[in-house]
Motif scaffolding. Structure first.
Motif, PDB file in Angstrom:
ATOM      1  N   SER A  88      22.108 -29.274  24.398  1.00  0.00           N
ATOM      2  CA  SER A  88      23.176 -28.892  24.125  1.00  0.00           C
ATOM      3  C   SER A  88      23.897 -29.670  22.983  1.00  0.00           C
ATOM      4  N   CYS A  90      22.971 -22.990  22.720  1.00  0.00           N
ATOM      5  CA  CYS A  90      24.194 -23.569  23.313  1.00  0.00           C
ATOM      6  C   CYS A  90      24.482 -24.502  22.013  1.00  0.00           C
ATOM      7  N   MET A 149      28.911 -23.696  25.362  1.00  0.00           N
ATOM      8  CA  MET A 149      28.135 -24.509  24.689  1.00  0.00           C
ATOM      9  C   MET A 149      27.163 -25.416  25.736  1.00  0.00           C
ATOM     10  N   ARG A 183      25.945 -24.334  28.662  1.00  0.00           N
ATOM     11  CA  ARG A 183      25.285 -23.707  29.600  1.00  0.00           C
ATOM     12  C   ARG A 183      23.890 -24.290  29.828  1.00  0.00           C
ATOM     13  N   ARG A 219      25.345 -28.528  32.432  1.00  0.00           N
ATOM     14  CA  ARG A 219      25.005 -27.276  33.235  1.00  0.00           C
ATOM     15  C   ARG A 219      25.488 -26.772  34.386  1.00  0.00           C
TER      16      ARG A 219
END
Ligand code: NAP
Length: 435
Positions: free
Chosen positions: A166, A195, A354, A356, A362
């Motif tokens: 990310s 992301c 962003m 995810r 997460r």
């Protein structure tokens, strides 16, 4: 020579020949240069290479460039550089130089050396966990010299860097069109969306998620070469690289109760006081042992029964879920306060999205956070959104695996080692230091 087929990378290398490499890459020009060949830098370079980008690699200890090209990067398009001048000369314009080095003085030292070598419009990206005030200062200083600075948190540890982190870029907006395609190509994808998007300012990570429960399970069952559980042999002390501490300091500065991260940082500080803890344990009587003294087999059988298991799981899952929600609410409170102070127009929903995939954060409910801010961009606290209000009312009730941060064995204190817990990680580790 062994080859890890999943990564297609060479684990044990052969002698590296600079002359052959120089001939092969004589006319190649790099899309981006990356400085810092520890665990994050090496894996990001291999990730960029997989996506068709030519990366020029450099490191303070130059011999590590040779080692990297001879081993992990063997057979790739990665170009080695022997000096910063050599590195800059091998780049397409505008030059993009990314730093993945220890946060703090090392970043400033490299920036100072790079400035005279770069031209107006060139871009310096700091991918390390830098303190946000340092990033703001660097952005201002470099803007005054005509250079574009981007501070981009890279979250996801070793595996994320290799297969999709990310990425949280912020800084000079003029840089974004020049780095967007490469950043979005290498970043994690959630529902086919990268992301990675531009926000005005980076936000470093908090370490909470069922993902962490998942990796704890792997660590608990990992056995060493003797077939014995490794966890039992690890010293109960942890280092820190600064992100948690900086978050807690910011929380105090802005008067925001970011209690979960604060407590986690204090737990790490306490863990580092091992000698004092051992000394105290000899003099102070602790609470009575809570070790289960009854019939172990019967206890396990009871837990196996569906009803008992459900009760146990529900308590734990609800407590974990509630603490996750509270931690997000606290994090967004801190961002909201910082945004007021610095007059940032933060896209809170975009920030949630962003995280995810790839990122250590997460979480399944990041989509719900986005919806909450879409519904009410001025939402003062996440817990006041209908979804989170109802979830929290219903509830009422690890470092080397992820980032190759190394640990010490009880049998060999002072010697920091890294284990490839998953069987598909690499052997390169992060360095150990106390921020
Ligand atoms: P690291 O252990 O934090 O840093 C090692 C790198 O920094 C090496 O390239 C080292 O060069 C260089 N370095 C250290 N001190 C230096 C100095 N005074 N001057 C110049 N270079 C210096 O590496 P990492 O774990 O890959 O992390 C890189 C950055 O990403 C850090 O900011 C870290 O906080 C951040 N990060 C790490 C993780 C993770 O999971 N590991 C996750 C997200 C973000 P030499 O080889 O010459 O010593």
């Amino acid at each position: 020579m062994t080859v890890d087929k999943r990564k297609g990378r060479y684990i044990a290398g052969e002698l590296f020949d600079w002359e052959i490499h120089r001939k092969n890459m004589a006319d190649a020009k790099g899309d981006l240069a990356l400085i810092g060949l520890a665990v994050m830098g090496q894996n990001l370079i291999l990730n960029m290479n997989d996506h068709g980008y030519t990366v020029v690699a450099f490191n303070r200890t130059v011999s590590k460039v040779d080692d990297f090209l001879a081993n992990e990067a063997k057979g790739t398009k990665v170009i080695g550089a022997k000096s910063l001048e050599d590195m800059v000369s091998k780049l397409k314009k505008p030059r993009r130089v990314m730093l993945l080095v220890k946060a703090g003085q090392a970043v400033d030292a490299f920036i100072d050396k790079l400035v005279p070598l770069l031209e107006k419009g060139d871009i310096i990206i700091d991918g390390g966990n830098s303190e946000y005030n340092d990033s703001n200062r660097r952005c201002r200083d470099l803007a005054s010299k005509g250079l574009l600075f981007v501070g981009s948190g890279v979250s996801g540890g070793e595996d994320g860097a290799r297969y999709g982190p990310s990425l949280m870029p912020g800084g000079a907006p003029e840089a974004w069109p020049h780095i967007k395609s490469i950043f979005q190509a290498i970043s994690a994808k959630a529902n086919n969306e990268p992301c990675c998007d531009w926000v005005l300012e980076e936000w470093n990570k908090g370490e909470l998620d069922s993902f962490l429960i998942e990796i704890s399970r792997d660590i608990l069952r990992y056995k060493d070469e003797k077939g014995e559980y490794l966890l039992e042999k690890i010293r109960d002390t942890a280092g820190q690289k600064g992100t948690g501490k900086w978050t807690a300091i910011s929380a105090l500065e802005y008067g925001m109760p970011v209690t979960l991260i604060g407590e986690a940082v204090f737990a790490r500080c306490l863990s580092a006081l091992q000698a004092e803890r051992i000394d105290a344990s000899k003099q102070l009587q602790g609470p009575p042992s809570s070790k289960y003294e009854g019939d172990k087999k019967k206890f396990i059988d009871d837990i196996r029964q569906v009803d008992a298991l459900n009760v146990c799981l529900e308590v734990h899952v609800h407590a974990l879920y509630a603490s996750k929600i509270v931690s997000y609410a606290q994090g967004f409170m801190l961002m909201r306060e910082a945004a007021k102070e610095f007059k940032w127009d933060l896209n809170f929903g975009g920030i949630a999205l962003m995280w995810r995939g790839g990122c250590i954060i997460r979480s399944v409910f990041l989509g719900n956070i986005k919806q909450a801010f879409d519904k009410n961009p001025k939402l003062s606290n996440l817990l006041l959104d209908d979804f989170f209000k109802s979830e929290i009312q219903k509830c009422q009730a690890q470092r080397d695996y992820f980032g190759a941060h190394t640990y010490e064995l009880l049998s060999n204190p002072g010697n920091f080692i890294h284990t490839n817990w998953t069987g598909h990680g690499g052997t390169v580790s992060s360095t150990t230091y106390q921020a």
